[in-house]
Design a protein around this motif. Structure first.
Motif: not given
Length: 84
Positions: A9-21
């Motif tokens: 989802n757009s606000w999840c920090p864990f999603c952002r972290r996974a996508k950054m990796l």
């Protein structure tokens, strides 16, 4: 290279972290935003058995969430999964 899918989802920090990796590794992935596509949330739950995001798949193999993805990377097991 195998197909990677990430439910997020757009606000999840864990999603952002996974996508950054994944981005850092230069990997291409399909992102399914369960906020934009609410019906996909039930699909994610059925496929993963989990209700939290992110949920990450390599082909049909459920990797898990962000911590699981990073654990695979730190154990040097992610690249072999992607290339096998």
């Amino acid at each position: 290279m195998k197909a990677i899918t990430i439910y997020s989802n757009s606000w999840c920090p864990f999603c952002r972290r996974a996508k950054m990796l994944l981005d850092h590794k230069g990997l291409t992935y399909s992102e399914i935003n369960i906020e934009a596509e609410p019906a996909k949330r039930q699909e994610m739950i059925e496929l993963s058995g989990r209700t939290s995001v992110p949920q990450i798949f390599i082909e049909d193999l459920h990797i898990g969430g962000c911590d699981d993805l990073f654990a695979l990377e730190h154990q040097s097991k992610l690249d072999p999964l992607l290339s096998s």
